[in-house]
Design an enzyme around this catalytic site. Structure first.
Site, PDB file in Angstrom:
ATOM      1  N   GLU A 167      36.097   9.307  14.579  1.00  0.00           N
ATOM      2  CA  GLU A 167      37.592   8.582  13.983  1.00  0.00           C
ATOM      3  C   GLU A 167      38.215  10.283  13.503  1.00  0.00           C
ATOM      4  O   GLU A 167      39.092  10.587  13.203  1.00  0.00           O
ATOM      5  CB  GLU A 167      37.209   7.949  13.003  1.00  0.00           C
ATOM      6  CG  GLU A 167      38.341   7.229  11.569  1.00  0.00           C
ATOM      7  CD  GLU A 167      39.598   6.459  12.608  1.00  0.00           C
ATOM      8  OE1 GLU A 167      40.641   6.631  12.588  1.00  0.00           O
ATOM      9  OE2 GLU A 167      39.607   5.488  14.210  1.00  0.00           O
ATOM     10  N   ASP A 168      36.786  11.202  12.476  1.00  0.00           N
ATOM     11  CA  ASP A 168      37.722  11.774  11.622  1.00  0.00           C
ATOM     12  C   ASP A 168      37.481  13.186  12.484  1.00  0.00           C
ATOM     13  O   ASP A 168      37.940  14.327  11.426  1.00  0.00           O
ATOM     14  CB  ASP A 168      36.674  11.679  10.401  1.00  0.00           C
ATOM     15  CG  ASP A 168      37.149  10.402   9.525  1.00  0.00           C
ATOM     16  OD1 ASP A 168      38.345  10.440   9.935  1.00  0.00           O
ATOM     17  OD2 ASP A 168      36.461   9.983   8.918  1.00  0.00           O
TER      18      ASP A 168
END
Length: 727
Positions: free
Chosen positions: A76-77
């Site tokens: 996600e990051d």
């Protein structure tokens, strides 16, 4: 933050056969992937997944789950991909990471839609492997512990509300009460800061006022009492946490000083038999508070929780709560299904234990050869219910409502005639019971027997009831059941049926309106006109067009223009009236049309239909005052539709006002006259009363207006009746 070797050693302490190399790779991969990213606290971002992994080591989770926790934010990051995770750590870890990955990038129009979509994907992932839920709860718990570092108050409150509404109930439903209590306390501090400060301050004052030893003294006395009864018990005590106290204050509408059960004690005894022996000793020493004893050993909660609960009146008339359980029950109570599987699950791979390490097996997904998923067992069937709700919820709001209902409510226990235990929320009815057994049984329910006695479907079930559902293949779910059912599963199933019925009815109504529109066109439609119209209106099929016409999301002019460009010109306002009235025979009341409550039309009355945007047709009597008000306003958002009663239309509800003398027997006479004319009273309200007369407003089921007129004439002729009018 845990160092690499500290985290790995924690796992090896309880699982010497863990894949040490994979854990080391995951640690290094996460540190490199997150690089220089920072959290709101200023700490390196990779400290968060490491701390989440540390929380999960306390639950003795397997190496794949710990690796997932370390990696859960990388896709996600960071620039890391799912394919990369799978190549380096295997398909199982990649699948778990994908299930836990935060879903913050979903684009939607409202907060509810975002929350519902997040919840939908999350529930689907956790239904396949419960480790997804365990990692997500640990992730949320650590985020709550660091929530105070976020500078924006509104963002802190949003996260706290989501935690209180979704994650804390999820933790409670799988029995992870320590997670639940800490989440609730941290969220409560953000959502109700003044109440939190007030309660924590009063708890401190209470502790200081007693010299700080009141709980210790009561605990020592309880331990001594049990030891005299030859029970070796570990006794601990505490004040209840602030959110629990605040909720009781709100529910009971009392102040902090009026609370009498702020202290709770726990006695951990060696065996199940000792639990009941300890209970007997305690009840012989102190009087029990009636209604406060619960036996969750013989009837465990649906999340597997087992314990004896009782409240007794201790010294100084102070109530205290006491929980009695075994060490295994205590582990399950603290860590829920995590502890349950840690005790119960067998591990396929043989593990050689270190002599100086505990023999507690890790929780693992590798419980059967060829299946690496840790699935919910029968005790956690509520998860399956939630997943079923995913298929039936029509809107984000409905999904969130049903999910919160399923997670929040306290439970009762009822039995089928064969003795199967069914857990339901307090306030559940036979409708809820039927749907809990099977959706088909709920759909076909016509009545119920409770403890051998026939009862209405509206009956509220009690603990220990034996319920037999009476069914008929001719039965279908009724709209009125929405007022009887309280479980998410029942409500979702009923609404799904009503939506399907409404869709069919709406299409049928739209077809009738469409035929009228076509009749008003200046020329005959070509063979391909419908296909071209659907393209112009960007609709997928004819059914969608008919629904749009019935719901008035498309005007008649828009449909005419799509079917035959140029036909809806300036002279549209002078178009001839509809070619014929639309019969409402066969359309389901409350679905495709509604009989207006302002005038209560019945068969035989002249009627007209009002069609507002995205709503059912409202059927009014032709002389209804609402119609004249609308005509004066020239409301452009409302279509007037010529409708008529069908030949076989069933009866409807009429409302009358009857003024009778204030004397004994008058109301009985009124009911007798109504019964003699085959009408059925469904509601009666006393509107006005004085020394001479009283006026009753009565709703009646009648076949048609002729029956109603005969009834009114008979009422006016009765001795006790002064006046009778339709309203």
């Amino acid at each position: 933050m845990l160092r690499q070797y500290e985290l790995v050693d924690r796992v090896l302490d309880y699982d010497p056969g863990a894949d040490e190399a994979m854990l080391n790779r995951a640690y290094v991969f996460s540190v490199n992937a997150h690089g220089t990213q920072k959290r709101a606290s200023g700490d390196p971002y990779f400290s968060h997944p490491i701390e989440v992994a540390g929380i999960l080591t306390e639950l003795h989770l397997d190496d794949e789950t710990i690796a997932t926790a370390i990696l859960h934010d990388t896709v996600e990051d960071t620039v890391a991909t799912s394919e990369e995770i799978e190549r380096i750590f295997g398909a199982n870890v990649a699948r778990l990471v994908d299930g836990v990955t935060k879903l913050s990038k979903i684009e939607a129009q409202t907060e509810n839609e975002r929350a519902a979509e997040n919840l939908r994907k999350f529930l689907m992932a956790m239904s396949g492997d419960i480790r997804v839920l365990l990692v997500k709860l640990a992730d949320r718990l650590h985020n709550m512990r660091t929530l105070h570092h976020i500078p924006k108050p509104e963002k802190r409150r949003r996260i706290a509300r989501e935690t209180m509404d979704i994650y804390a109930p999820l933790a409670e439903r799988i029995g992870m009460y320590e997670f639940m209590k800490e989440m609730q306390t941290l969220a409560f501090a953000q959502l109700e800061p003044e109440a939190y400060e007030s309660i924590t301050r009063r708890l401190e004052q209470l502790k200081e006022g007693s010299g700080g030893d009141r709980i210790a003294k009561i605990g020592s006395g309880l331990k001594l009492l049990l030891s005299r009864g030859r029970i070796d018990a570990q006794v601990s005590g505490r004040e209840k946490h602030p959110y629990s106290i605040w909720r009781k204050m709100q529910e009971r509408h009392i102040s902090f000083e009026q609370l009498s059960d702020i202290m709770a004690f726990r006695a951990i005894v060696p065996t199940e038999e000792d639990c009941y022996r300890a209970l007997g000793i305690i009840h012989r020493r102190w009087p029990m508070v009636p209604g406060r004893f619960k036996d969750y050993i013989s009837t465990p909660k649906r999340n597997g929780y087992r314990s004896l609960h009782t409240s007794v009146i201790h010294a100084e008339n102070r109530r205290i709560e006491i929980q009695i359980r075994t060490p295994e029950m205590h582990a399950e109570a603290e860590f829920g299904l995590a502890a349950h599987w840690a005790y119960k699950q067998s591990v396929t791979a043989e593990v050689t234990e270190r002599p100086d390490k505990p023999d507690k097996a890790p929780i693992t997904g590798r419980d059967t050869p060829g299946d690496t998923r840790l699935r919910p067992d029968a005790q956690h069937g509520w998860i399956a219910d939630l997943v079923e709700i995913l298929d039936t919820a029509a809107t984000p709001e409905e999904l969130l409502e049903h999910t919160r209902i399923a997670m929040y409510q306290d439970r009762i226990f009822a039995f089928t005639p064969k003795g199967e235990l069914i857990q339901l929320p307090k306030g559940a009815t036979p409708i809820d019971f039927a749907y809990a057994v099977h959706t088909d049984l709920g759909d076909q329910a016509v009545g119920a027997k409770v403890n051998g006695r026939v009862v209405p479907l509206s009956t509220v079930l009690e603990n220990g009831d034996q319920v037999q559902v009476l069914r008929s293949k001719a039965q279908v779910p009724q709209a009125s059941w929405l007022n009887l059912a309280i479980t998410a599963k029942a409500l979702a199933a009923i609404r799904r049926h009503l939506r399907n019925e409404e869709r069919g009815q709406t299409v049928a109504l739209g077809r009738k309106l469409y035929d009228d529109i076509v009749a008003r066109l200046p020329a005959t439609l070509s063979a391909g006109a419908m296909d071209e119209a659907l393209k112009r209106l960007k609709l997928p099929d004819e059914a969608a067009l008919m629904q749009a016409i019935a719901r008035r999301t498309l005007t008649d002019g828009q449909v005419m223009e799509a079917l035959m460009p140029g036909s809806a010109g300036a002279d549209l306002a002078h178009a001839p009236p509809q070619s014929g009235a639309i019969s409402i025979q066969g359309l389901a009341p409350g679905v495709a049309y509604e009989l207006a409550a302002c005038c209560h039309p019945v068969p035989g009355d002249r009627i007209v239909g009002l069609r507002r945007p995205d709503a059912s047709i409202e059927v009014h009597a032709i002389d209804c005052r609402i119609l004249s008000d609308l005509a004066e306003r020239s409301d452009e958002e409302t279509d007037w539709i010529d409708v008529q009663w069908g030949d076989k239309t069933e009866g409807a509800v009429a409302r009358i006002s009857v003024e009778v003398r204030n004397e004994p027997g008058a109301l009985g006479l009124l009911a007798t006259v109504i019964g003699q004319h085959r009408a059925n009273i469904i509601n009666l309200r006393l509107d006005n009363r004085d020394a001479q007369f009283h006026t009753n407003m009565i709703d009646l089921e009648v076949h048609d207006s002729h029956q109603l007129m005969r009834l009114l004439s008979a009422l006016r002729a009765a001795d006790a009746v002064n006046a009778a009018e339709r309203i």
